[in-house]
Design a protein around this motif. Structure first.
Motif, PDB file in Angstrom:
ATOM      1  N   GLY A 114      -6.030  -6.454  17.395  1.00  0.00           N
ATOM      2  CA  GLY A 114      -6.218  -7.253  18.550  1.00  0.00           C
ATOM      3  C   GLY A 114      -6.410  -8.615  18.152  1.00  0.00           C
ATOM      4  O   GLY A 114      -5.791  -9.638  18.727  1.00  0.00           O
ATOM      5  N   ARG A 115      -7.139  -9.088  17.034  1.00  0.00           N
ATOM      6  CA  ARG A 115      -6.887 -10.281  16.585  1.00  0.00           C
ATOM      7  C   ARG A 115      -5.696 -10.912  15.930  1.00  0.00           C
ATOM      8  O   ARG A 115      -5.356 -11.853  16.406  1.00  0.00           O
ATOM      9  CB  ARG A 115      -7.950 -10.229  15.226  1.00  0.00           C
ATOM     10  N   TYR A 116      -4.962 -10.119  15.450  1.00  0.00           N
ATOM     11  CA  TYR A 116      -3.324 -10.362  15.343  1.00  0.00           C
ATOM     12  C   TYR A 116      -2.621 -10.831  16.404  1.00  0.00           C
ATOM     13  O   TYR A 116      -1.791 -11.742  16.605  1.00  0.00           O
ATOM     14  CB  TYR A 116      -2.613  -9.474  14.453  1.00  0.00           C
ATOM     15  N   LEU A 117      -2.925  -9.767  17.523  1.00  0.00           N
ATOM     16  CA  LEU A 117      -2.085 -10.056  18.619  1.00  0.00           C
ATOM     17  C   LEU A 117      -2.687 -11.455  19.347  1.00  0.00           C
ATOM     18  O   LEU A 117      -1.807 -12.145  20.023  1.00  0.00           O
ATOM     19  CB  LEU A 117      -2.198  -8.947  19.804  1.00  0.00           C
ATOM     20  N   GLY A 118      -3.955 -11.637  19.146  1.00  0.00           N
ATOM     21  CA  GLY A 118      -4.609 -12.986  19.671  1.00  0.00           C
ATOM     22  C   GLY A 118      -3.919 -13.977  19.050  1.00  0.00           C
ATOM     23  O   GLY A 118      -3.633 -15.156  19.753  1.00  0.00           O
ATOM     24  N   LEU A 119      -3.665 -14.207  17.766  1.00  0.00           N
ATOM     25  CA  LEU A 119      -2.986 -15.214  16.944  1.00  0.00           C
ATOM     26  C   LEU A 119      -1.689 -15.488  17.704  1.00  0.00           C
ATOM     27  O   LEU A 119      -1.294 -16.574  18.017  1.00  0.00           O
ATOM     28  CB  LEU A 119      -3.004 -14.662  15.755  1.00  0.00           C
ATOM     29  N   ALA A 120      -1.019 -14.404  17.803  1.00  0.00           N
ATOM     30  CA  ALA A 120       0.602 -14.623  18.296  1.00  0.00           C
ATOM     31  C   ALA A 120       0.421 -15.124  19.758  1.00  0.00           C
ATOM     32  O   ALA A 120       1.332 -15.861  20.195  1.00  0.00           O
ATOM     33  CB  ALA A 120       1.124 -13.195  18.468  1.00  0.00           C
ATOM     34  N   ILE A 121      -0.371 -14.761  20.614  1.00  0.00           N
ATOM     35  CA  ILE A 121      -0.407 -14.935  21.869  1.00  0.00           C
ATOM     36  C   ILE A 121      -1.029 -16.420  22.080  1.00  0.00           C
ATOM     37  O   ILE A 121      -0.708 -17.038  23.013  1.00  0.00           O
ATOM     38  CB  ILE A 121      -1.426 -14.054  22.854  1.00  0.00           C
ATOM     39  N   ALA A 122      -1.925 -16.915  21.292  1.00  0.00           N
ATOM     40  CA  ALA A 122      -2.511 -18.196  21.075  1.00  0.00           C
ATOM     41  C   ALA A 122      -1.085 -19.155  20.893  1.00  0.00           C
ATOM     42  O   ALA A 122      -1.046 -20.157  21.706  1.00  0.00           O
ATOM     43  CB  ALA A 122      -3.342 -18.582  20.112  1.00  0.00           C
ATOM     44  N   ASN A 123      -0.441 -18.856  20.164  1.00  0.00           N
ATOM     45  CA  ASN A 123       0.721 -19.508  19.801  1.00  0.00           C
ATOM     46  C   ASN A 123       1.781 -19.722  20.937  1.00  0.00           C
ATOM     47  O   ASN A 123       2.124 -20.790  21.483  1.00  0.00           O
ATOM     48  CB  ASN A 123       1.523 -18.911  18.617  1.00  0.00           C
ATOM     49  N   LEU A 124       2.010 -18.513  21.590  1.00  0.00           N
ATOM     50  CA  LEU A 124       2.846 -18.559  22.936  1.00  0.00           C
ATOM     51  C   LEU A 124       2.206 -19.450  24.067  1.00  0.00           C
ATOM     52  O   LEU A 124       2.896 -20.067  24.671  1.00  0.00           O
ATOM     53  CB  LEU A 124       2.827 -16.949  23.327  1.00  0.00           C
ATOM     54  N   LEU A 125       0.897 -19.325  24.100  1.00  0.00           N
ATOM     55  CA  LEU A 125       0.247 -20.229  25.145  1.00  0.00           C
ATOM     56  C   LEU A 125       0.563 -21.561  24.819  1.00  0.00           C
ATOM     57  O   LEU A 125       0.910 -22.483  25.721  1.00  0.00           O
ATOM     58  CB  LEU A 125      -1.307 -19.692  25.294  1.00  0.00           C
ATOM     59  N   ASN A 126       0.270 -21.901  23.849  1.00  0.00           N
ATOM     60  CA  ASN A 126       0.480 -23.316  23.189  1.00  0.00           C
ATOM     61  C   ASN A 126       1.751 -23.785  23.459  1.00  0.00           C
ATOM     62  O   ASN A 126       2.279 -24.923  23.966  1.00  0.00           O
ATOM     63  CB  ASN A 126      -0.075 -23.670  21.867  1.00  0.00           C
ATOM     64  N   LEU A 127       2.851 -22.843  23.449  1.00  0.00           N
ATOM     65  CA  LEU A 127       4.446 -23.297  23.421  1.00  0.00           C
ATOM     66  C   LEU A 127       4.943 -23.236  24.573  1.00  0.00           C
ATOM     67  O   LEU A 127       5.678 -23.976  24.909  1.00  0.00           O
ATOM     68  CB  LEU A 127       5.066 -22.186  22.459  1.00  0.00           C
ATOM     69  N   VAL A 128       4.495 -22.370  25.324  1.00  0.00           N
ATOM     70  CA  VAL A 128       5.082 -22.035  26.705  1.00  0.00           C
ATOM     71  C   VAL A 128       4.231 -22.207  28.108  1.00  0.00           C
ATOM     72  O   VAL A 128       4.727 -22.419  29.035  1.00  0.00           O
ATOM     73  CB  VAL A 128       5.732 -20.597  26.642  1.00  0.00           C
ATOM     74  N   ASN A 129       3.071 -22.166  27.795  1.00  0.00           N
ATOM     75  CA  ASN A 129       2.053 -22.210  28.941  1.00  0.00           C
ATOM     76  C   ASN A 129       2.130 -21.401  29.931  1.00  0.00           C
ATOM     77  O   ASN A 129       2.227 -21.947  31.287  1.00  0.00           O
ATOM     78  CB  ASN A 129       1.925 -23.610  29.280  1.00  0.00           C
ATOM     79  N   PRO A 130       2.245 -20.039  29.929  1.00  0.00           N
ATOM     80  CA  PRO A 130       2.558 -18.879  30.985  1.00  0.00           C
ATOM     81  C   PRO A 130       1.018 -19.098  31.650  1.00  0.00           C
ATOM     82  O   PRO A 130       0.111 -19.155  30.848  1.00  0.00           O
ATOM     83  CB  PRO A 130       3.035 -17.709  30.274  1.00  0.00           C
ATOM     84  N   GLY A 131       0.984 -18.638  32.939  1.00  0.00           N
ATOM     85  CA  GLY A 131      -0.244 -18.680  33.631  1.00  0.00           C
ATOM     86  C   GLY A 131      -0.705 -17.118  33.527  1.00  0.00           C
ATOM     87  O   GLY A 131      -1.897 -17.025  33.904  1.00  0.00           O
ATOM     88  N   LEU A 132      -0.024 -16.197  33.005  1.00  0.00           N
ATOM     89  CA  LEU A 132      -0.419 -14.720  32.950  1.00  0.00           C
ATOM     90  C   LEU A 132      -0.013 -14.061  31.576  1.00  0.00           C
ATOM     91  O   LEU A 132       1.272 -14.277  31.577  1.00  0.00           O
ATOM     92  CB  LEU A 132       0.174 -14.182  34.174  1.00  0.00           C
ATOM     93  N   ILE A 133      -0.622 -13.499  30.901  1.00  0.00           N
ATOM     94  CA  ILE A 133      -0.137 -12.511  29.952  1.00  0.00           C
ATOM     95  C   ILE A 133      -0.408 -11.244  30.439  1.00  0.00           C
ATOM     96  O   ILE A 133      -1.894 -10.927  30.369  1.00  0.00           O
ATOM     97  CB  ILE A 133      -0.617 -12.871  28.444  1.00  0.00           C
ATOM     98  N   VAL A 134       0.412 -10.356  30.395  1.00  0.00           N
ATOM     99  CA  VAL A 134       0.073  -9.120  30.763  1.00  0.00           C
ATOM    100  C   VAL A 134       0.612  -7.911  29.468  1.00  0.00           C
ATOM    101  O   VAL A 134       1.625  -8.227  28.928  1.00  0.00           O
ATOM    102  CB  VAL A 134       0.838  -8.348  32.017  1.00  0.00           C
TER     103      VAL A 134
END
Ligand SMILES: [Zn+2]
Length: 406
Positions: free
Chosen positions: A314-334
């Motif tokens: 979960g923490r590893y996925l959180g790292l990758a998703i934080a990068n994705l949010l910073n880069l693309v700014n999607p409103g929703l992650i499913v």
């Protein structure tokens, strides 16, 4: 520019049919207003659609000028769509109506990656089963969508990745299924299909930018940007599984080190469990062949070791998703895929890491949630691909579609 009269006619048919589908029931006046076309044009188009069983007139509605136009209603059960989720080690096949309702489903384990010929035969068998159970014949079936656990490459974005699917080199999946089933076939990446399902039927209906992250044998990401699947220049956009989490981490099947997939995919979860067992760590999982479902079940039963393994993922996925949010700014992650069956055990450390690691604003704007469509999201998305292609892509055979001669 559309200038050929036949193209104009087909484009209007496609647009009006899709508006009625989207609305469920709608008046001719409202269609004309939304389409910015004349009443007479809409009347002509509707008159072409009415003899089919795709739409029918229903009831009346009062209006300010006192006329009571009859509403048009879409018949979601008029046709079926078939969808295949071809996982690395499973097959899920659905028959669905035009409103996203699953009519029949088959799920089974199958060694897809290493057995192309048997996989194709099995997919055909399952397709025929769900089609028959749903009660639709060839004329009432619009087509087949297939989700593959690989990016699509090549100029036409129709080639499976030779790195991810080395046993499938030289196999034309689309042509073989089309020849056997005598239906139009569309192929796309599995995470893209999860994203499409969420956009059409799930959490994503109200947002324009979303990411669907599939955490299974492979880890992939389907991106919808401005309401459209984002593929990138060469078709490999969204390969979040091969972004780097630890430069000195374990070797990934892509040849790089410390990829997200090599640290959170099913083989990584099972290897982490095995390493703990080999170290003599006591666990409910000791002494048996372990699947990811076993790991989740043991964690739910309160076994500390599998809980730690899932929380770490979960923490590893959180790292990758934080990068994705910073880069693309999607409103929703499913999130979807077998590893996400762990639920809050995975989601809590994931969200915590996102809070710590992402730019505050992009994080605050995003919702991170589990797929509402559950383990069937990718198969439902694959079936959705058929209607999305036929109704949204110019040049598709719309006259055959409405004539029931697909
Ligand atoms: Zn990799």
């Amino acid at each position: 520019m559309i200038s050929d009269p036949n193209d104009v006619r087909e484009n209007n048919l496609r647009m009006v049919l899709d508006m009625i589908r989207e609305a469920g029931t709608i008046s001719r006046v409202d269609i004309a207003r939304a389409a910015q076309l004349s009443r007479s044009t809409i009347t002509n188009v509707v008159n072409e659609l009415l003899p089919t069983d795709l739409i029918h007139e229903s009831g009346t509605v009062s209006s300010v000028v006192g006329r009571r136009p009859i509403l048009l209603e879409f018949n979601y059960d008029a046709r079926a769509l078939l969808g295949v989720d071809m996982g690395a080690s499973h097959l899920t096949v659905v028959a669905m109506n035009l409103g996203g309702r699953v009519l029949a489903i088959r799920r089974e384990s199958f060694p897809v990656l290493t057995n192309p010929d048997q996989s194709i035969a099995e997919i055909q068998r399952l397709l025929r089963e769900v089609q028959a159970e749903a009660g639709y014949d060839q004329e009432k079936t619009w087509g087949i969508g297939i989700a593959v656990p690989s990016p699509l490459e090549g100029e036409k974005l129709d080639r499976l990745s030779p790195i991810i699917m080395s046993h499938w080199i030289g196999v034309d999946l689309k042509r073989e299924i089309r020849a056997a089933m005598r239906l139009p076939v569309f192929v796309d990446n599995d995470a893209n299909m999860g994203a499409l399902a969420e956009k059409w039927w799930g959490h994503g209906r109200e947002v324009h930018n979303l990411a669907f992250i599939k955490v299974a044998t492979g880890v992939g990401c389907g991106l919808i940007i401005n309401d459209t699947i984002y593929r990138g220049e060469g078709g490999t956009a969204g390969e979040i599984g091969h972004t780097s989490i630890d430069v000195n981490g374990p070797l990934c099947r892509c040849g790089l080190r410390g990829c997200l997939e090599a640290m959170t995919g099913v083989p990584a979860i099972l290897a982490a469990v095995q390493a703990e067992l080999d170290n003599g760590r006591p666990s409910l999982l000791a002494g048996k062949a372990v699947t990811v479902a076993d790991v989740v079940a043991a964690a739910r039963a309160g076994d500390p070791m599998p809980i730690e393994v899932i929380q770490r993922a979960g923490r590893y996925l959180g790292l990758a998703i934080a990068n994705l949010l910073n880069l693309v700014n999607p409103g929703l992650i499913v999130l979807g895929g077998s590893v996400t069956e762990a639920g809050d055990m995975l989601l809590s450390p994931l969200r915590q890491t996102v809070r710590e690691r992402s730019f505050a604003k992009s994080n605050a704007e995003a919702t991170i949630t589990m797929s509402r469509l559950g383990e069937d999201a990718v198969a439902v998305g694959a079936a959705t691909l058929v209607i999305q292609q036929l109704l949204h892509v110019p040049g598709m055979p719309i006259l055959q579609v409405i004539g029931g001669k697909m």
